[in-house]
Design a protein around this motif. Structure first.
Motif, PDB file in Angstrom:
ATOM      1  N   PRO A 166       0.826  -1.217   0.000  1.00  0.00           N
ATOM      2  CA  PRO A 166       0.000   0.000   0.000  1.00  0.00           C
ATOM      3  C   PRO A 166       0.856   1.260   0.000  1.00  0.00           C
ATOM      4  CG  PRO A 166      -0.740  -1.545   1.693  1.00  0.00           C
ATOM      5  CD  PRO A 166       0.548  -2.075   1.158  1.00  0.00           C
ATOM      6  N   VAL A 167       0.377   2.276  -0.686  1.00  0.00           N
ATOM      7  CA  VAL A 167       1.067   3.559  -0.761  1.00  0.00           C
ATOM      8  C   VAL A 167       0.368   4.533   0.186  1.00  0.00           C
ATOM      9  CG1 VAL A 167       1.584   5.508  -2.301  1.00  0.00           C
ATOM     10  CG2 VAL A 167       1.789   3.153  -3.144  1.00  0.00           C
ATOM     11  N   ALA A 168       1.144   5.308   0.917  1.00  0.00           N
ATOM     12  CA  ALA A 168       0.557   6.305   1.816  1.00  0.00           C
ATOM     13  C   ALA A 168      -0.111   7.407   1.005  1.00  0.00           C
ATOM     14  CB  ALA A 168       1.643   6.891   2.712  1.00  0.00           C
ATOM     15  N   VAL A 169      -1.271   7.848   1.489  1.00  0.00           N
ATOM     16  CA  VAL A 169      -1.993   8.933   0.813  1.00  0.00           C
ATOM     17  C   VAL A 169      -2.274  10.051   1.814  1.00  0.00           C
ATOM     18  CG1 VAL A 169      -3.062   7.485  -0.943  1.00  0.00           C
ATOM     19  CG2 VAL A 169      -4.221   7.799   1.252  1.00  0.00           C
ATOM     20  N   ALA A 170      -2.561  11.225   1.287  1.00  0.00           N
ATOM     21  CA  ALA A 170      -2.860  12.375   2.135  1.00  0.00           C
ATOM     22  C   ALA A 170      -4.163  12.145   2.904  1.00  0.00           C
ATOM     23  CB  ALA A 170      -2.972  13.626   1.273  1.00  0.00           C
ATOM     24  N   GLU A 171      -4.298  12.843   4.003  1.00  0.00           N
ATOM     25  CA  GLU A 171      -5.474  12.671   4.856  1.00  0.00           C
ATOM     26  C   GLU A 171      -6.778  12.924   4.103  1.00  0.00           C
ATOM     27  OE1 GLU A 171      -7.277  14.574   8.960  1.00  0.00           O
ATOM     28  OE2 GLU A 171      -5.102  14.543   8.675  1.00  0.00           O
ATOM     29  N   GLY A 172      -6.766  13.882   3.183  1.00  0.00           N
ATOM     30  CA  GLY A 172      -7.977  14.221   2.447  1.00  0.00           C
ATOM     31  C   GLY A 172      -8.152  13.455   1.146  1.00  0.00           C
ATOM     32  N   ALA A 173      -7.438  12.358   0.971  1.00  0.00           N
ATOM     33  CA  ALA A 173      -7.507  11.589  -0.283  1.00  0.00           C
ATOM     34  C   ALA A 173      -8.922  11.074  -0.519  1.00  0.00           C
ATOM     35  CB  ALA A 173      -6.536  10.418  -0.232  1.00  0.00           C
ATOM     36  N   SER A 174      -9.305  11.004  -1.781  1.00  0.00           N
ATOM     37  CA  SER A 174     -10.631  10.497  -2.138  1.00  0.00           C
ATOM     38  C   SER A 174     -10.671   8.978  -1.981  1.00  0.00           C
ATOM     39  CB  SER A 174     -10.950  10.863  -3.584  1.00  0.00           C
ATOM     40  OG  SER A 174     -10.113  10.124  -4.472  1.00  0.00           O
ATOM     41  N   ALA A 175     -11.882   8.445  -2.013  1.00  0.00           N
ATOM     42  CA  ALA A 175     -12.044   6.987  -1.913  1.00  0.00           C
ATOM     43  C   ALA A 175     -11.348   6.294  -3.079  1.00  0.00           C
ATOM     44  CB  ALA A 175     -13.533   6.635  -1.882  1.00  0.00           C
ATOM     45  N   GLU A 203      -8.670   7.441  -4.747  1.00  0.00           N
ATOM     46  CA  GLU A 203      -7.223   7.513  -4.508  1.00  0.00           C
ATOM     47  C   GLU A 203      -6.803   6.464  -3.474  1.00  0.00           C
ATOM     48  OE1 GLU A 203      -6.171  12.189  -5.398  1.00  0.00           O
ATOM     49  OE2 GLU A 203      -7.102  11.669  -3.483  1.00  0.00           O
ATOM     50  N   ARG A 204      -7.626   6.260  -2.453  1.00  0.00           N
ATOM     51  CA  ARG A 204      -7.322   5.240  -1.443  1.00  0.00           C
ATOM     52  C   ARG A 204      -7.371   3.838  -2.056  1.00  0.00           C
ATOM     53  NH1 ARG A 204      -6.915   7.451   3.483  1.00  0.00           N
ATOM     54  NH2 ARG A 204      -7.808   9.533   3.746  1.00  0.00           N
ATOM     55  N   LEU A 205      -8.310   3.640  -2.967  1.00  0.00           N
ATOM     56  CA  LEU A 205      -8.392   2.350  -3.657  1.00  0.00           C
ATOM     57  C   LEU A 205      -7.123   2.102  -4.473  1.00  0.00           C
ATOM     58  CD1 LEU A 205     -10.053  -0.144  -4.692  1.00  0.00           C
ATOM     59  CD2 LEU A 205     -10.821   1.359  -6.548  1.00  0.00           C
ATOM     60  N   LEU A 206      -6.713   3.094  -5.247  1.00  0.00           N
ATOM     61  CA  LEU A 206      -5.490   2.960  -6.048  1.00  0.00           C
ATOM     62  C   LEU A 206      -4.293   2.670  -5.148  1.00  0.00           C
ATOM     63  CD1 LEU A 206      -6.049   5.988  -8.451  1.00  0.00           C
ATOM     64  CD2 LEU A 206      -6.094   3.580  -9.121  1.00  0.00           C
ATOM     65  N   ALA A 207      -4.193   3.398  -4.044  1.00  0.00           N
ATOM     66  CA  ALA A 207      -3.076   3.214  -3.124  1.00  0.00           C
ATOM     67  C   ALA A 207      -3.081   1.818  -2.515  1.00  0.00           C
ATOM     68  CB  ALA A 207      -3.129   4.275  -2.030  1.00  0.00           C
ATOM     69  N   GLY A 208      -4.280   1.275  -2.301  1.00  0.00           N
ATOM     70  CA  GLY A 208      -4.397  -0.065  -1.733  1.00  0.00           C
ATOM     71  C   GLY A 208      -3.902  -1.154  -2.664  1.00  0.00           C
ATOM     72  N   THR A 209      -3.840  -0.862  -3.958  1.00  0.00           N
ATOM     73  CA  THR A 209      -3.308  -1.831  -4.924  1.00  0.00           C
ATOM     74  C   THR A 209      -1.817  -1.617  -5.176  1.00  0.00           C
ATOM     75  OG1 THR A 209      -3.753  -0.508  -6.915  1.00  0.00           O
ATOM     76  CG2 THR A 209      -5.561  -1.892  -6.087  1.00  0.00           C
ATOM     77  N   GLY A 210      -1.219  -0.640  -4.466  1.00  0.00           N
ATOM     78  CA  GLY A 210       0.204  -0.377  -4.608  1.00  0.00           C
ATOM     79  C   GLY A 210       0.542   0.726  -5.576  1.00  0.00           C
ATOM     80  N   ARG A 211      -0.458   1.513  -5.974  1.00  0.00           N
ATOM     81  CA  ARG A 211      -0.207   2.598  -6.927  1.00  0.00           C
ATOM     82  C   ARG A 211      -0.133   3.940  -6.212  1.00  0.00           C
ATOM     83  NH1 ARG A 211      -2.565  -1.372  -9.481  1.00  0.00           N
ATOM     84  NH2 ARG A 211      -2.305  -1.617 -11.725  1.00  0.00           N
ATOM     85  N   ASP A 212       0.692   4.820  -6.752  1.00  0.00           N
ATOM     86  CA  ASP A 212       0.727   6.203  -6.277  1.00  0.00           C
ATOM     87  C   ASP A 212      -0.334   6.965  -7.054  1.00  0.00           C
ATOM     88  OD1 ASP A 212       1.175   8.821  -5.632  1.00  0.00           O
ATOM     89  OD2 ASP A 212       3.306   8.815  -6.151  1.00  0.00           O
ATOM     90  N   PRO A 213      -1.405   7.428  -6.390  1.00  0.00           N
ATOM     91  CA  PRO A 213      -2.476   8.132  -7.119  1.00  0.00           C
ATOM     92  C   PRO A 213      -2.004   9.381  -7.836  1.00  0.00           C
ATOM     93  CG  PRO A 213      -3.177   7.536  -4.888  1.00  0.00           C
ATOM     94  CD  PRO A 213      -1.698   7.267  -4.964  1.00  0.00           C
ATOM     95  N   ARG A 214      -0.826   9.887  -7.460  1.00  0.00           N
ATOM     96  CA  ARG A 214      -0.318  11.119  -8.081  1.00  0.00           C
ATOM     97  C   ARG A 214       0.798  10.825  -9.106  1.00  0.00           C
ATOM     98  NH1 ARG A 214      -3.406  14.514  -5.916  1.00  0.00           N
ATOM     99  NH2 ARG A 214      -4.045  14.409  -3.734  1.00  0.00           N
ATOM    100  N   TRP A 215       0.851   9.565  -9.550  1.00  0.00           N
ATOM    101  CA  TRP A 215       1.879   9.158 -10.526  1.00  0.00           C
ATOM    102  C   TRP A 215       1.799  10.030 -11.769  1.00  0.00           C
ATOM    103  CZ3 TRP A 215       2.454   7.481 -15.526  1.00  0.00           C
ATOM    104  CH2 TRP A 215       3.605   6.733 -15.848  1.00  0.00           C
ATOM    105  N   VAL A 216       2.960  10.468 -12.223  1.00  0.00           N
ATOM    106  CA  VAL A 216       3.033  11.236 -13.488  1.00  0.00           C
ATOM    107  C   VAL A 216       4.237  10.741 -14.279  1.00  0.00           C
ATOM    108  CG1 VAL A 216       1.854  13.307 -12.703  1.00  0.00           C
ATOM    109  CG2 VAL A 216       4.315  13.091 -12.338  1.00  0.00           C
TER     110      VAL A 216
END
Length: 198
Positions: A174-183, A185-198
């Motif tokens: 799991p990737v850490a996300v900001a406190e205000g992350a959307s559901a 973004e949390r789902l993506l992070a739970g699969t090992g992805r950085d929601p802010r990947w560019v």
């Protein structure tokens, strides 16, 4: 507002239909020049991920019908089969939605591991959502937030699948996300992805 209202339960076929509507423009928007680009799914470039997504939508049609599937072999190079691969993906995605919308598709178990059919359908939904997000990010396209009902279904599925999926290397840590992350973004992070990947 009626707080006693019964919450609607969506069928996997319905949710796949929603995901398909998001997927089609992204796949159609992939330029040939972007096929070698890296994606947030580190093991695939764009071409490899498109071919994997073809494999997913084809094999999960079989699983909806309680037929044997084969994920053991490397995905065929659908992109290399001709310039109309984008429209062939649309056809296969439509078939996936139809297969999981058929009566009985969510009943019982399916697949070599005998998993509950609805959970297996959720795995198809996960790929059709998260991998399309991967492709959008990799090719500079907008994806935004996934549909709320899709995210809700997938959040539960990922919670069930994550321990085994991480052991098998299907999900990253799991990737850490900001406190205000959307559901989503949390789902993506739970699969090992950085929601802010560019």
């Amino acid at each position: 507002m009626d707080t006693n209202a019964v919450k609607k339960t969506y069928g996997i076929g319905e949710l796949l239909g929603v995901a398909r509507e998001r997927a089609v423009p992204v796949v159609r928007g992939i330029a040939d020049t972007a096929l070698g680009a890296a994606t947030p799914c580190a093991e695939y470039d764009v071409r490899g991920l498109v071919n994997h997504l073809f494999q997913v939508v084809e094999q999960f049609q079989r699983l909806a019908a309680k037929e044997p599937s084969d994920f053991g072999e490397a995905a065929a190079d659908r992109v290399g089969e001709g310039p109309d691969w984008r429209e062939r993906f649309v056809v296969e995605a439509d078939r996936l939605v139809s297969a999981w919308s058929a009566a009985g598709a969510e009943d019982g178990v399916t697949g070599a591991m005998g998993m509950p059919a609805r959970l297996v359908g959720s795995m198809a939904l996960l790929d059709l959502t998260v991998h399309v997000w991967d492709l959008a990010r990799a090719t500079g396209q907008e994806y935004g937030e996934a549909d709320g009902a899709v995210v809700e279904e997938l959040t539960g599925a990922v919670a069930q699948l994550a321990p085994t999926a991480r052991k098998m290397g299907v999900f990253g840590e799991p990737v850490a996300v900001a406190e205000g992350a959307s559901a989503f973004e949390r789902l993506l992070a739970g699969t090992g992805r950085d929601p802010r990947w560019v």
